[in-house]
Design a protein around this motif. Structure first.
Motif, PDB file in Angstrom:
ATOM      1  N   ASP B  43       0.838  -1.196   0.000  1.00  0.00           N
ATOM      2  CA  ASP B  43       0.000   0.000   0.000  1.00  0.00           C
ATOM      3  C   ASP B  43       0.875   1.248   0.000  1.00  0.00           C
ATOM      4  O   ASP B  43       2.077   1.178  -0.296  1.00  0.00           O
ATOM      5  CB  ASP B  43      -0.907  -0.017   1.240  1.00  0.00           C
ATOM      6  CG  ASP B  43      -0.085  -0.145   2.515  1.00  0.00           C
ATOM      7  OD1 ASP B  43       1.168  -0.104   2.434  1.00  0.00           O
ATOM      8  OD2 ASP B  43      -0.679  -0.282   3.600  1.00  0.00           O
ATOM      9  N   GLY B  44       0.298   2.363   0.347  1.00  0.00           N
ATOM     10  CA  GLY B  44       1.037   3.628   0.342  1.00  0.00           C
ATOM     11  C   GLY B  44       2.276   3.577   1.212  1.00  0.00           C
ATOM     12  O   GLY B  44       3.348   4.063   0.820  1.00  0.00           O
ATOM     13  N   GLN B  45       2.147   2.975   2.386  1.00  0.00           N
ATOM     14  CA  GLN B  45       3.303   2.927   3.284  1.00  0.00           C
ATOM     15  C   GLN B  45       4.431   2.084   2.681  1.00  0.00           C
ATOM     16  O   GLN B  45       5.612   2.418   2.797  1.00  0.00           O
ATOM     17  CB  GLN B  45       2.899   2.356   4.645  1.00  0.00           C
ATOM     18  CG  GLN B  45       3.783   2.915   5.755  1.00  0.00           C
ATOM     19  CD  GLN B  45       3.758   2.078   7.022  1.00  0.00           C
ATOM     20  OE1 GLN B  45       2.960   1.157   7.164  1.00  0.00           O
ATOM     21  NE2 GLN B  45       4.650   2.412   7.940  1.00  0.00           N
ATOM     22  N   ALA B  46       4.050   0.992   2.056  1.00  0.00           N
ATOM     23  CA  ALA B  46       5.063   0.142   1.407  1.00  0.00           C
ATOM     24  C   ALA B  46       5.798   0.934   0.328  1.00  0.00           C
ATOM     25  O   ALA B  46       7.034   0.915   0.262  1.00  0.00           O
ATOM     26  CB  ALA B  46       4.409  -1.092   0.802  1.00  0.00           C
ATOM     27  N   TYR B  47       5.034   1.664  -0.471  1.00  0.00           N
ATOM     28  CA  TYR B  47       5.663   2.431  -1.547  1.00  0.00           C
ATOM     29  C   TYR B  47       6.533   3.553  -0.989  1.00  0.00           C
ATOM     30  O   TYR B  47       7.622   3.825  -1.494  1.00  0.00           O
ATOM     31  CB  TYR B  47       4.610   2.957  -2.533  1.00  0.00           C
ATOM     32  CG  TYR B  47       4.244   1.909  -3.563  1.00  0.00           C
ATOM     33  CD1 TYR B  47       4.965   1.783  -4.748  1.00  0.00           C
ATOM     34  CD2 TYR B  47       3.212   0.995  -3.317  1.00  0.00           C
ATOM     35  CE1 TYR B  47       4.664   0.800  -5.673  1.00  0.00           C
ATOM     36  CE2 TYR B  47       2.898  -0.008  -4.238  1.00  0.00           C
ATOM     37  CZ  TYR B  47       3.630  -0.099  -5.419  1.00  0.00           C
ATOM     38  OH  TYR B  47       3.340  -1.083  -6.332  1.00  0.00           O
ATOM     39  N   ALA B  48       6.063   4.173   0.102  1.00  0.00           N
ATOM     40  CA  ALA B  48       6.854   5.249   0.705  1.00  0.00           C
ATOM     41  C   ALA B  48       8.197   4.706   1.193  1.00  0.00           C
ATOM     42  O   ALA B  48       9.252   5.286   0.938  1.00  0.00           O
ATOM     43  CB  ALA B  48       6.085   5.874   1.862  1.00  0.00           C
ATOM     44  N   LEU B  49       8.166   3.584   1.872  1.00  0.00           N
ATOM     45  CA  LEU B  49       9.403   3.037   2.435  1.00  0.00           C
ATOM     46  C   LEU B  49      10.292   2.384   1.383  1.00  0.00           C
ATOM     47  O   LEU B  49      11.486   2.189   1.602  1.00  0.00           O
ATOM     48  CB  LEU B  49       9.094   2.044   3.559  1.00  0.00           C
ATOM     49  CG  LEU B  49       8.666   2.728   4.866  1.00  0.00           C
ATOM     50  CD1 LEU B  49       8.112   1.726   5.869  1.00  0.00           C
ATOM     51  CD2 LEU B  49       9.857   3.476   5.483  1.00  0.00           C
ATOM     52  N   SER B  50       9.719   2.053   0.238  1.00  0.00           N
ATOM     53  CA  SER B  50      10.559   1.452  -0.811  1.00  0.00           C
ATOM     54  C   SER B  50      11.453   2.504  -1.458  1.00  0.00           C
ATOM     55  O   SER B  50      12.379   2.169  -2.182  1.00  0.00           O
ATOM     56  CB  SER B  50       9.684   0.796  -1.874  1.00  0.00           C
ATOM     57  OG  SER B  50       9.080   1.780  -2.700  1.00  0.00           O
ATOM     58  N   ALA B  51      11.165   3.782  -1.185  1.00  0.00           N
ATOM     59  CA  ALA B  51      11.945   4.875  -1.778  1.00  0.00           C
ATOM     60  C   ALA B  51      12.002   4.665  -3.286  1.00  0.00           C
ATOM     61  O   ALA B  51      10.972   4.532  -3.926  1.00  0.00           O
ATOM     62  CB  ALA B  51      13.326   4.952  -1.142  1.00  0.00           C
ATOM     63  N   GLY B  52      13.153   4.624  -3.878  1.00  0.00           N
ATOM     64  CA  GLY B  52      13.248   4.491  -5.329  1.00  0.00           C
ATOM     65  C   GLY B  52      13.088   3.073  -5.838  1.00  0.00           C
ATOM     66  O   GLY B  52      13.380   2.794  -6.992  1.00  0.00           O
ATOM     67  N   ALA B  53      12.637   2.165  -4.988  1.00  0.00           N
ATOM     68  CA  ALA B  53      12.562   0.762  -5.403  1.00  0.00           C
ATOM     69  C   ALA B  53      11.128   0.317  -5.633  1.00  0.00           C
ATOM     70  O   ALA B  53      10.795  -0.870  -5.522  1.00  0.00           O
ATOM     71  CB  ALA B  53      13.228  -0.118  -4.343  1.00  0.00           C
ATOM     72  N   SER B  54      10.263   1.271  -5.986  1.00  0.00           N
ATOM     73  CA  SER B  54       8.852   0.930  -6.164  1.00  0.00           C
ATOM     74  C   SER B  54       8.641  -0.025  -7.340  1.00  0.00           C
ATOM     75  O   SER B  54       7.650  -0.758  -7.378  1.00  0.00           O
ATOM     76  CB  SER B  54       8.026   2.196  -6.358  1.00  0.00           C
ATOM     77  OG  SER B  54       8.545   2.950  -7.425  1.00  0.00           O
ATOM     78  N   ASP B  55       9.592  -0.021  -8.283  1.00  0.00           N
ATOM     79  CA  ASP B  55       9.448  -0.947  -9.412  1.00  0.00           C
ATOM     80  C   ASP B  55       9.434  -2.405  -8.945  1.00  0.00           C
ATOM     81  O   ASP B  55       8.750  -3.250  -9.519  1.00  0.00           O
ATOM     82  CB  ASP B  55      10.557  -0.725 -10.457  1.00  0.00           C
ATOM     83  CG  ASP B  55      11.951  -0.722  -9.845  1.00  0.00           C
ATOM     84  OD1 ASP B  55      12.092  -0.278  -8.679  1.00  0.00           O
ATOM     85  OD2 ASP B  55      12.901  -1.164 -10.520  1.00  0.00           O
ATOM     86  N   LEU B  56      10.174  -2.704  -7.875  1.00  0.00           N
ATOM     87  CA  LEU B  56      10.188  -4.076  -7.363  1.00  0.00           C
ATOM     88  C   LEU B  56       8.831  -4.447  -6.771  1.00  0.00           C
ATOM     89  O   LEU B  56       8.394  -5.600  -6.869  1.00  0.00           O
ATOM     90  CB  LEU B  56      11.282  -4.263  -6.299  1.00  0.00           C
ATOM     91  CG  LEU B  56      12.645  -4.731  -6.831  1.00  0.00           C
ATOM     92  CD1 LEU B  56      13.297  -3.659  -7.666  1.00  0.00           C
ATOM     93  CD2 LEU B  56      13.550  -5.144  -5.683  1.00  0.00           C
ATOM     94  N   LEU B  57       8.182  -3.453  -6.151  1.00  0.00           N
ATOM     95  CA  LEU B  57       6.846  -3.715  -5.605  1.00  0.00           C
ATOM     96  C   LEU B  57       5.851  -3.933  -6.736  1.00  0.00           C
ATOM     97  O   LEU B  57       4.992  -4.818  -6.675  1.00  0.00           O
ATOM     98  CB  LEU B  57       6.391  -2.545  -4.727  1.00  0.00           C
ATOM     99  CG  LEU B  57       7.175  -2.312  -3.438  1.00  0.00           C
ATOM    100  CD1 LEU B  57       6.564  -1.138  -2.681  1.00  0.00           C
ATOM    101  CD2 LEU B  57       7.180  -3.565  -2.571  1.00  0.00           C
ATOM    102  N   ALA B  58       6.002  -3.104  -7.769  1.00  0.00           N
ATOM    103  CA  ALA B  58       5.046  -3.183  -8.879  1.00  0.00           C
ATOM    104  C   ALA B  58       5.139  -4.518  -9.606  1.00  0.00           C
ATOM    105  O   ALA B  58       4.133  -5.037 -10.107  1.00  0.00           O
ATOM    106  CB  ALA B  58       5.280  -2.023  -9.846  1.00  0.00           C
ATOM    107  N   THR B  59       6.342  -5.076  -9.652  1.00  0.00           N
ATOM    108  CA  THR B  59       6.516  -6.342 -10.379  1.00  0.00           C
ATOM    109  C   THR B  59       6.502  -7.555  -9.452  1.00  0.00           C
ATOM    110  O   THR B  59       6.696  -8.688  -9.910  1.00  0.00           O
ATOM    111  CB  THR B  59       7.840  -6.345 -11.164  1.00  0.00           C
ATOM    112  OG1 THR B  59       8.911  -6.117 -10.237  1.00  0.00           O
ATOM    113  CG2 THR B  59       7.872  -5.258 -12.224  1.00  0.00           C
ATOM    114  N   ALA B  60       6.304  -7.320  -8.157  1.00  0.00           N
ATOM    115  CA  ALA B  60       6.297  -8.449  -7.208  1.00  0.00           C
ATOM    116  C   ALA B  60       5.143  -9.398  -7.539  1.00  0.00           C
ATOM    117  O   ALA B  60       4.036  -8.962  -7.843  1.00  0.00           O
ATOM    118  CB  ALA B  60       6.162  -7.929  -5.778  1.00  0.00           C
ATOM    119  N   LYS B  61       5.422 -10.680  -7.454  1.00  0.00           N
ATOM    120  CA  LYS B  61       4.365 -11.682  -7.672  1.00  0.00           C
ATOM    121  C   LYS B  61       3.717 -11.997  -6.336  1.00  0.00           C
ATOM    122  O   LYS B  61       4.408 -12.075  -5.313  1.00  0.00           O
ATOM    123  CB  LYS B  61       4.967 -12.965  -8.244  1.00  0.00           C
ATOM    124  CG  LYS B  61       4.866 -13.072  -9.747  1.00  0.00           C
ATOM    125  CD  LYS B  61       5.459 -14.368 -10.257  1.00  0.00           C
ATOM    126  CE  LYS B  61       4.490 -15.545 -10.208  1.00  0.00           C
ATOM    127  NZ  LYS B  61       5.068 -16.735 -10.898  1.00  0.00           N
TER     128      LYS B  61
END
Lengths: 252, 252
Positions: B43-61
């Motif tokens: 969610d938003g908190q995950a994306y906030a803490l991922s900093a510049g690594a949101s692409d990994l969240l977006a492609t996570a299975k």
């Protein structure tokens, strides 16, 4: 032994990071935390994120300058984002641990971490004997401060586990290194002497002294060598006062 | 090659941890993230803490079972809090990386991390070829999930760097070093000067000169630094001849 590793955080902005650093340290058996001019002192958020490591926050020392933080350290390792340095040997965390852990018997070893935004300044890095760079991916180097402390603390622990069996081994042949404070005394003596010989201009000692500090930081003189160097400086000062006796015998 | 390492998180409770894991992975060059039945999706908190690594969240299975997550893996390593296991070999992160990295050419290797509260179940651990335990302090074992991923990812990166042939290094930034002959000239100059200042006795320069040579050999001065050192020696010799001008103005 790991309690002799001093983790120094310079001008940390976010208290939460200080808490996470304390937790990271404690999981690896480290306990000495020094804060140099933090933007804010550890607060509720720091204590919350430290989880069960609040004792490290409670005993953390807060000082005004990096010099104060490292005064009694014989080995100072500064973390840097740059994998290369012209004037310092750059170590990865494993090499840093292999270097630091055997020296813990002599006293505290400092590992210095800079600001979240822009790390340590060049002046701060010059106070360090070695630079340490965590080999991040070229595409994404944004390692969180507490994560960096975790990795370095982990390597320190791994090196200390490696050491334990053989341990005391060559305790006697150990080289004894001067403290940062003693080194500072030498640099002051050097600068005064070079001012007297006319090699540096009193008003602008900067550039030459930076280069000389770089050279001696790299050489890392032990206590015996530092005594020799200071002895040389004293002999030069006396030489100037009395002059060369074969030329000016009347002055003796 | 590191993109073949699959980080698998089982039933993670806090989405913030998933974000921090993504960031930790990406700093070390890892990119494959699989979530087994997370309590909540990023969610938003995950994306906030991922900093510049949101692409990994977006492609996570996201999958329903650990079996699904590891189906195509030849090597599966499960993290455990227990340093010993009756039926599995327990590796530390370094050993796990040394085992895993050479196998990445064959296909994905899975590293499995359990719940924040109580890790992996015995059934889940039985699906793993090896167990991995991070050697935390006996007094405080509370390693944060993302910190554990950081340490393991770091070791994977270190092992992969070991495998690569030494980089072409920094050919351009080469420092220019003096020849042995030039260094010899410096040592002669140093010895002569120290003889003049009276620091060494002409008849027995040996011991001190050996120590000074050792110091400068270790420092390995470059050409610029050697010129500074020789300039200092010359200034000392002149200083002795003229004396301190404020004391002996008549000699100028």
């Amino acid at each position: 032994m790991l309690d002799q590793i001093r983790i120094i955080l310079v001008e940390t902005s976010h208290t939460g990071n200080i808490g996470s650093v304390a937790r990271a340290m404690k999981t690896m058996g480290l306990s000495q935390l020094v804060l140099v001019s933090p933007k804010e002192l550890p607060d509720g958020q720091a204590y919350a994120l430290s989880a069960g490591a609040s004792d490290l926050l409670a005993t953390a020392k807060v000082v005004d300058s990096l010099q104060d933080a490292i005064a009694d350290c014989r080995l100072v390792i500064g973390t840097s984002h740059k994998p290369k340095s012209q004037d310092h040997q750059v170590l990865n965390p494993r090499q840093a641990a292999e270097l630091a852990v055997p020296e813990l018997q002599q006293g505290p070893v400092a590992i210095v971490f800079g600001r979240e935004s822009n790390g340590l300044s060049n002046d701060e890095l010059r106070l360090c004997n070695y630079h340490l760079c965590i080999p991040t991916s070229a595409e994404y180097t944004s390692l969180n401060l507490a994560m960096a402390v975790q990795v370095v603390s982990y390597e320190m622990r791994m090196a200390s586990l490696d050491q334990q069996p053989e341990a005391e081994a060559s305790a006697e042949e150990k080289t004894s290194y001067p403290t940062s404070e003693q080194l500072e005394g030498f640099y002051q003596h050097l600068q005064t002497t070079l001012d007297q010989t006319g090699f540096i201009i009193r008003a602008h000692p900067g550039h030459i002294m930076i280069k000389l500090r770089r050279l001696f930081t790299r050489a890392r003189p032990d206590e015996v060598e530092l005594n020799i160097l200071r002895g040389i400086l004293t002999s030069v000062q006396r030489f100037g006062r009395v002059g060369n006796s074969t030329i000016t015998p009347e002055q003796q």
